[in-house]
Design an enzyme around this catalytic site. Structure first.
Site, PDB file in Angstrom:
ATOM      1  N   ASP A   1      35.714  35.355  37.331  1.00 50.60           N
ATOM      2  CA  ASP A   1      36.844  35.400  38.263  1.00 50.60           C
ATOM      3  C   ASP A   1      38.020  34.639  37.664  1.00 50.60           C
ATOM      4  O   ASP A   1      37.876  33.482  37.265  1.00 50.60           O
ATOM      5  CB  ASP A   1      36.422  34.767  39.597  1.00 50.60           C
ATOM      6  CG  ASP A   1      37.534  34.773  40.620  1.00 50.60           C
ATOM      7  OD1 ASP A   1      38.442  35.617  40.513  1.00 50.60           O
ATOM      8  OD2 ASP A   1      37.495  33.926  41.534  1.00 50.60           O
TER       9      ASP A   1
ATOM     10  N   ASP B   1      44.744  38.351  39.697  1.00 50.93           N
ATOM     11  CA  ASP B   1      43.473  37.954  40.296  1.00 50.93           C
ATOM     12  C   ASP B   1      42.420  39.038  40.077  1.00 50.93           C
ATOM     13  O   ASP B   1      42.525  40.132  40.640  1.00 50.93           O
ATOM     14  CB  ASP B   1      43.696  37.727  41.798  1.00 50.93           C
ATOM     15  CG  ASP B   1      42.451  37.212  42.489  1.00 50.93           C
ATOM     16  OD1 ASP B   1      41.496  36.823  41.797  1.00 50.93           O
ATOM     17  OD2 ASP B   1      42.431  37.180  43.733  1.00 50.93           O
TER      18      ASP B   1
END
Lengths: 417, 31
Positions: free
Chosen positions: A326, A123
């Site tokens: 992201d 992440d």
């Protein structure tokens, strides 16, 4: 899909359906192999997580989870208190042993001495690396691999309360650390998933030649949420506690990844100077910082083209609020004016196909069940420095079924988001 | 903010040079 010309992709509709068998990519040879971790979709057939712990893809649930993450990001950047769910009627059922974290990709790393291999969600939108740890004082969800036991490792140590490291994990997570003889971290994600536990140090092994003693991480004792059956999460954000920062001495804060276009494909996560070796040419733009969100990677998105034609979007539509990249958000979110222009051009290019009902945040959907092939327009994202990202055909459409295939972009509800 | 999600990053090699302050996209990065 194949590009029919510079302005269109031609896609065989059956290729839109997820495959059930894993397609292994060729192994990287030579020294490059050492620092490359294989990336696979958490729920795809290449995932090391157990078959019995996977679930059939439910796109509505994926999109709902994605929206909750986006709300959380907006909340963090606007400096408001984290309460993204307070006004939401949406609830995602978190069934034991069932994975809903389908938007995420996983990698395998080693932790402890002797080394234990663990599958972690990676992440770039968060900083803290954490794993579930015995004795699971409050709660651990069901994971595929045996739960890490720090008492069985000769290199684990706790981080003390009041230390600089303990203070830093509080800054990185936005939650002040607690103290119970040792530093206690807490991290809450946008979908209300969370992990609470001991902040400690352990030996992290990325490869035989990339071993990092005293890597700071969260040893989770109370973990709930939509992590599938992964053992935890690998934080690749900008904060100094992230993996990127903690390995900076060796890798110089350089890393790269490739995400496979299908859930049955494989990609990689790589560290250090080998980046850029997998592609024939890498085009660069600026990586920006923004004090509104110190953990995020901001990029200068300036415009969009459809079928090679630049859309009439004022640059201020992008620059007034900024753009982040992201790995944990699935669907790209655009400012309202930009999305409206994209949607209009896309609909015009797709006018020969029958439209159908919207799906969650996706409002431009088509029934392609009667077609063997479809022709869709190219979409290019333009960044500062003249860099263009010609989105792969796999990134233009998202598929619930062949009778509901949607444009894989969405708009923010507020220009200031 | 706008958010560039992972769907649109797929198949590219996405290169982060944090120290150098630049981000790269390489087509065909998974092959």
């Amino acid at each position: 899909g194949e590009i029919a010309d510079s302005h269109h992709h031609v896609i065989v509709t059956n290729s839109l359906i997820p495959a059930k068998t894993c397609t292994q990519s060729p192994k990287v040879s030579g020294s490059n192999q050492l620092r490359k971790l294989q990336v696979v979709h958490i729920n795809g057939p290449c995932s090391p997580l157990g078959q019995g712990k996977k679930t059939n893809l439910n796109l509505g649930q994926i999109l709902l989870q994605d929206e909750l993450r986006v709300r959380s990001i907006h909340s963090r950047i606007s400096n408001s208190k984290q309460s993204p769910l307070a006004d939401s009627k949406a609830k995602i059922p978190a069934k034991s042993g069932r994975s809903l974290g389908t938007g995420n990709f996983v990698v395998n790393v080693g932790l402890g001495t002797p080394k234990r291999d663990l599958t972690l969600i990676f992440d770039t939108g968060s900083d803290l690396t954490w794993i579930q740890c015995k004795p699971c004082a409050v709660n651990c969800y069901q994971q595929n691999e045996p739960t890490f036991d720090p008492s069985q490792s000769s290199t684990y140590s706790n981080i003390s309360c009041g230390s600089a490291e303990c203070t830093q994990v509080g800054l990185a997570t936005g939650n002040s650390p607690r103290c119970s003889s040792t530093c206690i971290y807490g991290v809450l994600y946008g979908d209300n998933s969370y992990s609470v536990g001991f902040y400690g140090r352990e030996t992290l092994t990325l490869s035989a030649s990339d071993v990092f003693p005293n890597f700071e991480f969260g040893c989770g004792q109370n973990n709930r949420g939509l992590f599938g059956s992964a053992a935890g999460l690998l934080g690749l954000g900008r904060n100094q506690i992230s993996l990127v920062s903690q390995t900076a001495t060796k890798f110089g804060k350089k890393f790269s990844y490739c995400l496979p276009s299908t859930s049955s494909g494989t990609g990689f996560l790589a560290f250090g100077n080998q980046v850029g070796t997998s592609s024939s040419s890498v085009k660069y733009t600026s990586l920006l910082t923004d004090s509104r969100g110190n953990s995020f990677y901001f990029v200068p998105l300036l415009g969009i083209s459809v079928k090679g034609q630049r859309l009439a979007i004022p640059p201020t539509a992008f620059t007034s609020s900024g753009t982040i990249i992201d790995s944990g958000t699935v669907i790209t979110r655009l400012p309202p004016a930009a999305y409206a222009a994209l949607r209009s051009a896309f609909r015009q290019a797709m006018s020969k196909y029958p439209s159908t009902s919207s799906l969650s945040i996706l409002d431009t959907c088509y029934d392609l069940s009667g077609y063997n092939t479809v022709t869709i327009p190219t979409i290019t994202l333009h960044f500062g420095g003249g860099t263009g990202l010609a989105v792969d055909s796999s990134g233009i459409l998202v598929v619930a079924s062949l009778s509901q295939v949607c444009l894989a972009f969405a708009g923010n509800s507020d220009p200031s988001d | 903010v706008a958010i560039l999600g992972n769907k649109q990053q797929q198949t590219f090699e996405v290169v982060y040079d944090v120290t150098g302050g630049k981000l790269g996209f390489g087509a065909g990065g998974c092959s």
